[in-house]
Scaffold this active site. Structure first.
Site, PDB file in Angstrom:
ATOM      1  N   GLU A   1      -2.973  -4.615  -3.097  1.00 47.94           N
ATOM      2  CA  GLU A   1      -3.450  -5.531  -4.139  1.00 47.94           C
ATOM      3  C   GLU A   1      -3.395  -4.863  -5.507  1.00 47.94           C
ATOM      4  OE1 GLU A   1      -4.828  -4.809  -1.251  1.00 47.94           O
ATOM      5  OE2 GLU A   1      -5.963  -6.500  -0.407  1.00 47.94           O
TER       6      GLU A   1
ATOM      7  N   CYS B   1     -10.475  -3.115  -4.672  1.00 46.82           N
ATOM      8  CA  CYS B   1      -9.443  -4.081  -5.066  1.00 46.82           C
ATOM      9  C   CYS B   1     -10.076  -5.346  -5.640  1.00 46.82           C
ATOM     10  CB  CYS B   1      -8.549  -4.434  -3.883  1.00 46.82           C
ATOM     11  SG  CYS B   1      -7.365  -3.126  -3.504  1.00 46.82           S
TER      12      CYS B   1
ATOM     13  N   TYR C   1      -5.386  11.798   1.394  1.00 43.60           N
ATOM     14  CA  TYR C   1      -5.688  10.386   1.660  1.00 43.60           C
ATOM     15  C   TYR C   1      -6.226   9.575   0.475  1.00 43.60           C
ATOM     16  CZ  TYR C   1      -5.123  11.451   6.692  1.00 43.60           C
ATOM     17  OH  TYR C   1      -4.651  11.827   7.918  1.00 43.60           O
TER      18      TYR C   1
ATOM     19  N   CYS D   1      -4.105   0.714  -2.459  1.00 37.86           N
ATOM     20  CA  CYS D   1      -3.931  -0.536  -1.714  1.00 37.86           C
ATOM     21  C   CYS D   1      -2.853  -1.420  -2.345  1.00 37.86           C
ATOM     22  CB  CYS D   1      -5.231  -1.329  -1.702  1.00 37.86           C
ATOM     23  SG  CYS D   1      -6.614  -0.535  -0.881  1.00 37.86           S
TER      24      CYS D   1
ATOM     25  N   GLU E   1       0.421   5.214   0.636  1.00 39.21           N
ATOM     26  CA  GLU E   1      -0.493   6.258   1.123  1.00 39.21           C
ATOM     27  C   GLU E   1      -0.013   7.637   0.697  1.00 39.21           C
ATOM     28  OE1 GLU E   1      -1.089   5.510   5.309  1.00 39.21           O
ATOM     29  OE2 GLU E   1      -2.206   3.672   4.866  1.00 39.21           O
ATOM     30  N   ASN E   2      -0.870   8.622   0.955  1.00 36.06           N
ATOM     31  CA  ASN E   2      -0.586   9.991   0.534  1.00 36.06           C
ATOM     32  C   ASN E   2      -1.246  10.950   1.513  1.00 36.06           C
ATOM     33  OD1 ASN E   2      -1.167  12.563  -1.255  1.00 36.06           O
ATOM     34  ND2 ASN E   2       0.406  11.392  -2.292  1.00 36.06           N
ATOM     35  N   ALA E   3      -0.621  12.120   1.688  1.00 28.58           N
ATOM     36  CA  ALA E   3      -1.181  13.136   2.584  1.00 28.58           C
ATOM     37  C   ALA E   3      -2.591  13.521   2.142  1.00 28.58           C
ATOM     38  CB  ALA E   3      -0.270  14.353   2.619  1.00 28.58           C
TER      39      ALA E   3
ATOM     40  N   CYS F   1     -10.323  -4.774  -0.048  1.00 30.33           N
ATOM     41  CA  CYS F   1     -11.480  -3.877  -0.104  1.00 30.33           C
ATOM     42  C   CYS F   1     -12.258  -4.123  -1.396  1.00 30.33           C
ATOM     43  CB  CYS F   1     -11.020  -2.424  -0.013  1.00 30.33           C
ATOM     44  SG  CYS F   1     -10.273  -1.790  -1.537  1.00 30.33           S
TER      45      CYS F   1
ATOM     46  N   ASN G   1       0.838  -1.203   0.000  1.00 29.17           N
ATOM     47  CA  ASN G   1       0.000   0.000   0.000  1.00 29.17           C
ATOM     48  C   ASN G   1       0.866   1.243   0.000  1.00 29.17           C
ATOM     49  OD1 ASN G   1       0.576  -0.853   2.688  1.00 29.17           O
ATOM     50  ND2 ASN G   1      -1.092   0.357   3.527  1.00 29.17           N
TER      51      ASN G   1
HETATM   52  N1  THU Z   1      -5.268  -1.464   2.427  1.00 26.80           N
HETATM   53  C1  THU Z   1      -4.677  -2.299   1.527  1.00 26.80           C
HETATM   54  O1  THU Z   1      -3.567  -2.036   1.048  1.00 26.80           O
HETATM   55  N2  THU Z   1      -5.320  -3.422   1.190  1.00 26.80           N
HETATM   56  C2  THU Z   1      -6.503  -3.828   1.719  1.00 26.80           C
HETATM   57  O2  THU Z   1      -6.977  -4.893   1.389  1.00 26.80           O
HETATM   58  C3  THU Z   1      -7.192  -2.985   2.705  1.00 26.80           C
HETATM   59  C4  THU Z   1      -6.558  -1.695   3.014  1.00 26.80           C
HETATM   60  C5  THU Z   1      -4.540  -0.267   2.821  1.00 26.80           C
HETATM   61  C6  THU Z   1      -5.117   1.036   2.361  1.00 26.80           C
HETATM   62  C7  THU Z   1      -4.562   1.978   3.395  1.00 26.80           C
HETATM   63  O3  THU Z   1      -3.239   2.351   3.026  1.00 26.80           O
HETATM   64  C8  THU Z   1      -4.479   1.149   4.665  1.00 26.80           C
HETATM   65  O4  THU Z   1      -4.498  -0.196   4.225  1.00 26.80           O
HETATM   66  C9  THU Z   1      -5.605   1.389   5.648  1.00 26.80           C
HETATM   67  O5  THU Z   1      -6.834   1.285   5.034  1.00 26.80           O
END
Ligand code: THU
Length: 165
Positions: A77, A117, A70, A75, A66-68, A114, A64
C-alpha cells in the site's frame, strides 16, 4: 463527572465476489492481483499488491518490498502511494484503490492493510481533498467496499493534531 459510553461505526458494503464489481472496479481489482507477481517477499512468502486508479484512467501499482533487515521492508500500500507521489507529481486525483494478497503457493486471500499503511493512506486522501473508495478482500472471501479510506482508521493522528509549523 459524567462517563459516557460511545460507539463508532465503520460502514462498508460487502459483495459476494468480483462479479458484483463495476467494470472500473474489476479492472482495479485485477490490477492489484496482477501486481502480486512483482512482490519481493522472500522472507514472508506473502505477496501483496496494491493498485490505485487515477481520474484520468491511469492505474499505478505497488507491491511489498522486503529486506534481510526485516523492518527495512515496506508494504504494498505504501510503495503504491509513495511511488505515485514520487513518480507522477501533480497526478490526477486517486479515485479508487484495491489490495490483493496471496501466499507464495496458494490462492488469493484476505488483504487487510496494517495500521502504518492506514495512517499513510488517510494522509494521502486528506492531501487530495477527495475521498478514495477502497476494495479489500475480506477474511470471509467476500469483497469489502469502503467509500472512503477514512473509514479504516477512526481517531488517527493527522496534521490537525500538530501545532502550526
Ligand atoms: N504486507 C503488505 O504489503 N500489506 C499489508 O497490508 C500487510 C502486510 C506485507 C509486509 C510483509 O512484506 C508481508 O506482507 C508480511 O507481513
Amino acid at each position: 463527572m459524567a462517563r459516557i459510553s460511545r460507539q463508532q461505526l465503520i460502514t462498508f458494503e460487502e459483495l459476494d465476489d468480483a462479479t458484483d464489481l463495476t467494470p472500473a472496479e474489476l479492472t482495479l481489482w485485477q490490477a492489484a492481483r496482477a501486481a502480486t507477481a512483482h512482490a519481493y517477499a522472500p522472507y514472508s512468502g506473502f505477496h501483496v499488491g496494491a493498485a490505485l486508479l487515477l481520474a484520468d484512467g491511469t492505474i499505478f501499482k505497488g507491491t511489498n518490498q522486503e529486506n534481510a533487515a526485516y523492518p527495512s521492508g515496506l508494504c504494498a500500500e505504501r510503495t503504491a502511494l509513495f511511488g505515485l507521489a514520487a513518480n507522477l507529481p501533480g497526478h490526477a486525483p486517486i479515485v479508487g484503490m484495491a489490495v490483493a494478497a496471496r501466499p507464495a503457493a496458494g490462492d488469493f486471500g484476505a488483504a487487510l492493510p496494517c495500521g502504518a499503511c492506514r495512517q499513510v493512506m488517510l494522509e494521502y486522501e486528506a492531501r487530495q481533498g477527495q475521498p478514495i473508495p477502497l476494495l479489500l478482500p475480506s477474511r470471509a472471501g467476500t469483497i469489502m467496499r469502503f467509500e472512503s479510506l477514512a473509514a479504516l482508521m477512526p481517531f488517527h493522528f493527522s496534521a490537525d493534531d500538530l501545532p502550526p509549523a
